[in-house]
Design a protein around this motif. Structure first.
Motif, PDB file in Angstrom:
ATOM      1  N   TYR A 179      -3.992   9.042 -27.139  1.00  0.00           N
ATOM      2  CA  TYR A 179      -4.650   8.555 -25.933  1.00  0.00           C
ATOM      3  C   TYR A 179      -5.554   9.639 -25.350  1.00  0.00           C
ATOM      4  O   TYR A 179      -6.720   9.394 -25.038  1.00  0.00           O
ATOM      5  CB  TYR A 179      -3.592   8.139 -24.912  1.00  0.00           C
ATOM      6  CG  TYR A 179      -4.159   7.733 -23.575  1.00  0.00           C
ATOM      7  CD1 TYR A 179      -4.546   6.413 -23.340  1.00  0.00           C
ATOM      8  CD2 TYR A 179      -4.320   8.661 -22.552  1.00  0.00           C
ATOM      9  CE1 TYR A 179      -5.080   6.043 -22.120  1.00  0.00           C
ATOM     10  CE2 TYR A 179      -4.847   8.300 -21.326  1.00  0.00           C
ATOM     11  CZ  TYR A 179      -5.220   6.990 -21.117  1.00  0.00           C
ATOM     12  OH  TYR A 179      -5.749   6.631 -19.908  1.00  0.00           O
ATOM     13  N   LYS A 183      -9.469   8.991 -25.191  1.00  0.00           N
ATOM     14  CA  LYS A 183      -9.915   8.609 -23.850  1.00  0.00           C
ATOM     15  C   LYS A 183     -10.553   9.778 -23.104  1.00  0.00           C
ATOM     16  O   LYS A 183     -11.460   9.578 -22.313  1.00  0.00           O
ATOM     17  CB  LYS A 183      -8.712   8.081 -23.060  1.00  0.00           C
ATOM     18  CG  LYS A 183      -9.078   7.353 -21.797  1.00  0.00           C
ATOM     19  CD  LYS A 183      -9.347   5.901 -22.066  1.00  0.00           C
ATOM     20  CE  LYS A 183     -10.121   5.285 -20.930  1.00  0.00           C
ATOM     21  NZ  LYS A 183     -10.339   3.854 -21.121  1.00  0.00           N
ATOM     22  N   HIS A 184     -10.054  10.970 -23.307  1.00  0.00           N
ATOM     23  CA  HIS A 184     -10.547  12.087 -22.495  1.00  0.00           C
ATOM     24  C   HIS A 184     -11.342  13.119 -23.276  1.00  0.00           C
ATOM     25  O   HIS A 184     -12.347  13.605 -22.797  1.00  0.00           O
ATOM     26  CB  HIS A 184      -9.374  12.769 -21.778  1.00  0.00           C
ATOM     27  CG  HIS A 184      -8.815  11.935 -20.674  1.00  0.00           C
ATOM     28  ND1 HIS A 184      -9.270  12.005 -19.389  1.00  0.00           N
ATOM     29  CD2 HIS A 184      -7.863  10.970 -20.680  1.00  0.00           C
ATOM     30  CE1 HIS A 184      -8.615  11.132 -18.637  1.00  0.00           C
ATOM     31  NE2 HIS A 184      -7.755  10.491 -19.392  1.00  0.00           N
ATOM     32  N   PRO A 187     -14.989  11.322 -25.003  1.00  0.00           N
ATOM     33  CA  PRO A 187     -16.159  11.101 -24.132  1.00  0.00           C
ATOM     34  C   PRO A 187     -16.810  12.400 -23.668  1.00  0.00           C
ATOM     35  O   PRO A 187     -18.010  12.442 -23.430  1.00  0.00           O
ATOM     36  CB  PRO A 187     -15.582  10.344 -22.934  1.00  0.00           C
ATOM     37  CG  PRO A 187     -14.346   9.723 -23.433  1.00  0.00           C
ATOM     38  CD  PRO A 187     -13.787  10.653 -24.463  1.00  0.00           C
TER      39      PRO A 187
END
Ligand code: ADP
Ligand code: MG
Lengths: 275, 323
Positions: A179, A183-184, A187
């Motif tokens: 995750y 997700k972090h 990007p």
């Protein structure tokens, strides 16, 4: 930042984007723009440029301008498809290598370095040589040659981003590894990737043209700039327009991507950007 | 005596570098009771952050927890699976970072990020509207003005102090048992520092959470903490209640720290006034690691093991007290 704000801020970015838009429109509306059938050998061979044939005809009596217009399709198609596939291969590899580190990274990074030790052109010639000359194989070759470039950029970015406080903070809040990575970390690794992808598109145009020039890409009679260049080379004295026209188009296309890529590099301030 | 909420025993976290092993945390033990606020104080490089990250098992590569136990609510955190550990992080023990400038992800709105912290520990998948409602309450609670207008703003649109408030809000969003605040004010202006400490005090009285406040000077912990552990070069050299530490410091290092409490009216919070250099982390001095800088150092101080003085829970590791 909005696209038009970026265009105002960087003239070169704007010029690159305008050239790219022009070529793209040419590819999309080829049927309306091209005055003649690009394949039909309807005219006298090697007619010089005239109001009837803006860029003359080639040695088989085909309208050069019409072939040029249709040729943009192959060029853009190959560039976008193969760089997209390169991203599909390269991004996960770069993410995994950079994020998980350790032995996985050592192995993947070795493979990346190994592939990068060949120039893209040599690698693609090698691969198409093995797979046989065709448009599909040229695209496969370009994808494979570019994937390690994409992977390397992503890996390098991930290596620095994963140490950022906000990534540790997300994990400290209880987020899992996968995750956090997707997700972090990802990007925040986008800006240099975007630049690399744009520059790769330019190189892909060049490589595809080279492959077509060598007869390793789309097969005749499909109109492609590289193939036109190759034919023109043989009549460089008797029909110089055959060589000049595709030469200029290839240059413009590569230039467009490079201007956009350089512009992006200058414009993407990693602190203020919102992707 | 009841069991402490957190019982760290002989924790060792080492970094394996090419030039040697850095014993960042080298046999640290302390206890934290429910509702207690513990300060951990020491110069920069003494291993405070690594102690905090070890508790959450987030020590960065090439660091590794090589020994000890971290008993939390009767379970050794070092024996949990990674998945079990994820339920501890942020839900039962949360961490506030030193530099708020960089602890929020620049590409997401703050509302989304605080919401994410809640969602990570929610059963099932609650409606996002519900979560945002909660987020607004939390951010209002930590003193963000005009919250409704600001939840969709990006981190760079907030000041450093506000970002730290947001981080604090995030850290309390799941009502954790323990909040670890790692130098939460070091990166902020002096005036903002006081506000953040007030906020932590306020939250402490409101939620009765246990706090571990990490600081590099004594001033900060005196405002909030019940007990203080003084760390030097990876070890706790003195531990005691705030009164004992301030009124009757035993270890020479503690005494030096106490002489270096910065004044809040001028912006000097570096411990430059402690004479001598911090030790080389790869080759720390033998015996008491403070001895090269200690004005009272004797021959015995260079030897292991060193003497531990323990009176009613006030403890110091120092040869001075051997009789
Ligand atoms: N990534 C790292 N690699 C190598 N050594 C590290 C790393 N992080 C911390 N250390 C070492 O761990 C020791 C303790 O660091 P830290 O816990 O950050 O200290 P503090 O928070 O008290 O300032 C330092 O001596 C530092 O050299
Ligand atoms: Mg620290």
């Amino acid at each position: 930042m909005k696209i038009w704000e970026m265009m105002i801020e960087s003239k070169l970015f704007a010029i690159g984007l305008l050239i790219l838009i022009a070529i793209t429109l040419m590819a999309i509306f080829a049927d309306y723009i091209a005055p003649y059938d690009p394949i039909a050998q309807d005219f006298k061979p090697k007619l010089p440029p005239s109001p009837k044939h803006w860029l003359g005809t080639d040695e088989l009596g085909r309208d050069v301008f019409s072939r040029l217009v249709y040729g943009s399709r192959i060029t853009l198609y190959v560039a976008f498809v193969s760089v997209s596939i390169a991203c599909l291969l390269g991004i996960p590899i770069g993410l995994i290598a950079g994020y998980y580190g350790g032995k996985v990274d050592k192995v993947l990074n070795f493979l990346i370095d190994l592939m990068l030790s060949f120039p893209a052109i040599i690698l693609t010639i090698l691969i198409t040589g093995m797979l046989g000359p065709s448009l599909t194989n040229a695209m496969i070759a370009i994808s494979i040659a570019f994937a390690p470039r994409i992977a390397r950029i992503v890996r390098g970015q991930v290596l620095s981003v994963k140490e950022e406080d906000y990534v540790v903070a997300v994990k400290a809040m209880g987020a899992g590894g996968f995750y956090t990575m997707t997700k972090h970390v990802f990007p925040n690794s986008m800006a240099p990737l975007l630049v690399q992808v744009t520059l790769s598109l330019g190189t892909a145009v060049l490589v595809e043209s080279a492959l077509a020039f060598l007869g390793l890409s789309a097969q005749p009679p499909t109109p492609s700039w590289g193939d036109m260049l190759n034919r023109g080379r043989r009549y460089i004295y008797s029909a110089p327009w055959m060589l000049t026209a595709p030469g200029i188009m290839i240059t413009l296309a590569v230039l467009a991507f490079n201007l956009i890529g350089d512009g992006l590099r200058d414009l993407l301030d990693p602190r203020l950007r919102r992707l | 005596m009841t069991h402490p909420l957190l019982d760290v025993r002989n924790l060792k976290t080492y970094f394996y570098l090419r030039r040697g092993v850095v014993k960042a945390v080298d046999g640290v033990s302390f206890r934290l009771n429910r509702g207690e606020a513990l300060g951990i104080v020491g110069e920069s490089g003494s291993g405070k952050t690594m102690t905090a990250l070890s508790i959450l098992r987030l020590v960065p590569y090439p660091g590794k927890i090589v020994g000890g136990e971290i008993i939390f609510k009767g379970r050794d955190l070092l024996k949990l699976t990674e998945k079990e550990m994820r339920h501890i992080r942020g839900k039962e023990i949360s961490l506030i970072f030193q530099d708020p400038q960089n602890s929020l992800n620049p590409v997401f709105t703050v509302g989304w990020q605080v919401g994410e912290a809640i969602e990570l520990h929610s059963e099932g998948k609650p409606l996002w509207d519900r979560i945002i409602e909660k987020v607004i309450n939390i951010l209002r609670g930590v003193g963000i003005p005009r919250v409704e207008d600001r939840v969709n703003d990006y981190p760079h649109e907030f000041s450093g102090g506000q970002k730290q408030r947001i981080m604090i809000g995030m850290s309390i969003s799941n009502n954790p048992d323990i909040i670890i605040a790692d130098e939460p004010t070091t990166a902020l202006d002096v005036t903002i520092q006081a506000q953040i400490i007030d906020l932590l005090k306020d939250l402490r009285s409101r939620y009765n959470s246990s706090i571990i406040l990490i600081a590099h000077n004594m001033g900060l912990v005196s405002e909030l903490c019940d007990n203080v552990a003084v760390m030097y070069a990876g070890r706790i050299v003195e531990y005691g209640s705030i009164e004992e530490i301030f009124n009757d410091p035993l270890h020479p290092y503690t005494r030096m720290l106490l002489r270096c409490i910065p004044r809040t009216d001028i912006d000097v919070d570096k411990l430059e006034s402690i004479p001598g250099e911090p030790p080389d982390p790869v080759n720390p001095p033998s015996g008491c690691r403070f001895h090269p800088r200690c004005p009272y150092a004797k021959e015995e101080c260079k030897r292991d093991p060193i003497y531990i003085e323990n009176i009613d829970g006030h403890m110091a590791v120092c040869e001075l007290y051997r009789r």
